[in-house]
Design a protein around this motif. Structure first.
Motif, short mmCIF file in Angstrom:
data_model
loop_
_atom_site.label_atom_id
_atom_site.label_comp_id
_atom_site.label_asym_id
_atom_site.label_seq_id
_atom_site.Cartn_x
_atom_site.Cartn_y
_atom_site.Cartn_z
N VAL A 172 14.06 72.43 7.72
CA VAL A 172 15.13 71.56 7.89
C VAL A 172 16.49 71.91 7.30
O VAL A 172 17.65 71.83 8.07
CB VAL A 172 14.69 70.08 7.69
N VAL A 173 16.24 72.31 5.91
CA VAL A 173 17.40 72.60 5.35
C VAL A 173 18.15 73.94 5.73
O VAL A 173 19.37 73.83 5.76
CB VAL A 173 17.40 72.79 3.58
N GLY A 174 17.22 74.85 6.02
CA GLY A 174 17.91 76.05 6.49
C GLY A 174 18.62 75.90 7.88
O GLY A 174 19.57 76.40 8.26
N PHE A 175 17.82 75.14 8.77
CA PHE A 175 18.69 74.68 10.14
C PHE A 175 19.94 74.04 9.87
O PHE A 175 20.78 74.25 10.53
CB PHE A 175 17.73 73.79 10.85
N VAL A 176 19.94 73.03 8.94
CA VAL A 176 21.19 72.43 8.67
C VAL A 176 22.33 73.23 8.07
O VAL A 176 23.29 73.10 8.68
CB VAL A 176 20.98 71.10 7.86
N ILE A 177 22.10 74.26 7.23
CA ILE A 177 22.80 75.15 6.69
C ILE A 177 23.47 76.22 7.91
O ILE A 177 24.62 76.16 7.90
CB ILE A 177 22.32 75.95 5.61
N MET A 178 22.79 76.59 8.76
CA MET A 178 23.11 77.18 9.90
C MET A 178 24.13 76.33 10.84
O MET A 178 25.16 76.95 11.33
CB MET A 178 21.92 77.68 10.58
N LEU A 179 23.71 75.22 10.88
CA LEU A 179 24.55 74.40 11.70
C LEU A 179 26.02 74.15 11.12
O LEU A 179 27.01 74.42 11.57
CB LEU A 179 24.06 72.94 12.12
N VAL A 180 25.88 74.12 9.89
CA VAL A 180 27.04 73.88 9.18
C VAL A 180 28.18 75.32 9.16
O VAL A 180 29.32 75.23 9.28
CB VAL A 180 27.17 73.40 7.51
N ALA B 111 29.46 75.51 12.63
CA ALA B 111 30.58 74.51 12.84
C ALA B 111 31.92 75.09 12.09
O ALA B 111 32.86 74.96 12.65
CB ALA B 111 29.98 73.13 12.33
N ALA B 112 31.71 75.46 10.99
CA ALA B 112 32.69 75.73 10.19
C ALA B 112 33.63 76.91 10.62
O ALA B 112 34.77 77.04 10.86
CB ALA B 112 32.40 76.19 8.52
N ILE B 113 32.88 78.14 11.27
CA ILE B 113 33.43 79.12 11.92
C ILE B 113 34.21 78.63 13.15
O ILE B 113 35.21 79.12 13.43
CB ILE B 113 32.54 80.28 12.25
N SER B 114 33.53 78.01 13.83
CA SER B 114 34.17 77.65 15.23
C SER B 114 35.49 76.75 14.76
O SER B 114 36.27 76.96 15.54
CB SER B 114 32.95 76.42 15.73
N ALA C 57 31.54 76.25 19.77
CA ALA C 57 30.54 77.17 19.62
C ALA C 57 29.09 76.81 20.21
O ALA C 57 28.26 77.58 20.41
CB ALA C 57 30.58 77.59 18.30
N PHE C 58 29.03 75.50 19.83
CA PHE C 58 27.50 74.81 20.09
C PHE C 58 27.24 74.76 21.69
O PHE C 58 26.32 74.57 22.06
CB PHE C 58 27.44 73.62 19.49
N THR C 59 28.19 75.03 22.25
CA THR C 59 28.02 75.14 23.87
C THR C 59 27.66 76.43 24.65
O THR C 59 27.14 76.49 25.68
CB THR C 59 29.41 74.77 24.79
N ALA C 60 27.54 77.43 23.69
CA ALA C 60 27.25 78.90 24.04
C ALA C 60 26.00 79.08 23.52
O ALA C 60 25.20 78.89 22.25
CB ALA C 60 28.11 79.94 23.27
N TRP C 61 24.81 79.20 24.43
CA TRP C 61 23.42 79.28 24.22
C TRP C 61 23.06 80.64 23.63
O TRP C 61 22.12 80.49 22.47
CB TRP C 61 22.74 79.63 25.55
N PRO C 62 23.83 81.81 23.43
CA PRO C 62 23.55 82.74 22.37
C PRO C 62 23.64 82.19 20.90
O PRO C 62 22.99 82.76 19.82
CB PRO C 62 24.74 83.92 22.54
N MET C 63 24.66 81.21 20.62
CA MET C 63 24.92 80.75 19.18
C MET C 63 23.58 80.20 18.95
O MET C 63 23.11 80.01 17.85
CB MET C 63 26.07 79.92 19.32
N TRP C 64 22.67 79.50 19.87
CA TRP C 64 21.66 78.68 19.42
C TRP C 64 20.59 79.80 18.98
O TRP C 64 19.72 79.40 18.12
CB TRP C 64 21.32 77.77 20.59
N ILE C 65 20.55 80.90 19.58
CA ILE C 65 19.64 81.99 19.26
C ILE C 65 20.05 82.53 17.81
O ILE C 65 19.10 82.55 17.11
CB ILE C 65 19.85 83.07 20.05
#
Length: 238
Positions: A82-90, A93-96, A105-113
């Motif tokens: 969970v912590v790793g997932f949150v860090i990746m989201l942050v 989001a920061a780059i976007s 950036a979260f609307t692009a499916w490759p980003m979720w990969i």
């Protein structure tokens, strides 16, 4: 029980904490220096560690019992994911936001990969590491997909000790004549009792003539212990 030699110095006789008995573990070493964990909760009160004895590793061949061990529990592993997932989201989001795209950036499916792969790499969900120490040995065991691999060292027969800065922690290299391995201090200090056993072995090995780098002396605060004085005194006598 034997102690390290006690040569005289300008400050009087110097000595090391005694080496614990291989079978009883007594007397248990005092707290080792260079502990960066602060005053943590007792090891038995850590909710993220394994407590089932079925996961307690066996000692190396012909060695005394396990005195301290640490393995991440399933709950602890889930928390890491969970912590790793949150860090990746942050990070995403920061780059976007930096590029002025809002949260687009979260609307692009490759980003979720990328987020899923990044979470997998940072949390290693199918790998468990177990750290264990006895009176005179240190063991690291890796379990991945049920396959176990282990490596261990005799803490009182170290021949080379090195350390370096790495990211947010320090990395420690420990060697016997037959080889060695590197672990971060953060890993070796998951349980302070493990660190205390490891540190006492380092002190005695240095006093017995183990090669130690200047950086390791500084990081491990060996200059605040009698180990270097004992080794230097023995060299002068030779």
């Amino acid at each position: 029980m034997t102690k390290a030699p006690t040569p005289d110095s300008a400050d009087g006789p110097v000595d090391l904490p005694p080496r614990p008995d291989p079978q009883t573990g007594e007397p248990f070493p005092p707290h080792g220096l260079s502990y960066f964990g602060g005053e943590q909760r007792p090891h038995y009160a850590d909710p993220g560690r394994e407590t089932r004895l079925s996961h307690k590793p066996a000692p190396p061949p012909d060695k005394g019992p396990v005195l301290a061990w640490h393995r991440e529990s399933r709950k602890g592993k889930f928390t890491s994911i969970v912590v790793g997932f949150v860090i990746m989201l942050v990070i995403v989001a920061a780059i976007s936001l930096f590029h002025g795209d809002g949260f687009g950036a979260f609307t692009a499916w490759p980003m979720w990969i990328i987020i899923v792969v990044g979470t997998f790499l940072t949390s290693s969900p199918f790998t468990y590491l177990t750290y264990a120490a006895g009176a005179d040995w240190l063991l690291v065991e890796r379990s991945r997909w049920g396959i176990k691999k282990r490596i261990w060292l005799d803490l009182y027969k170290l021949t080379k000790i090195d350390a370096s800065y790495g990211g947010t922690t320090f990395h420690l290299w420990l060697y016997n004549k037959g080889g060695g391995f590197s672990r971060s201090t953060q890993e070796l200090q998951l349980d302070r009792r493990i660190w205390d056993l490891v540190y006492n072995g380092i002190l005695h090995s240095v006093a017995s003539g183990a090669q130690v780098s200047n950086q390791a002396i500084g990081i491990l605060q060996l200059d605040k212990t009698p180990a270097l004085k004992i080794r230097n005194s023995e060299h002068r006598e030779r």
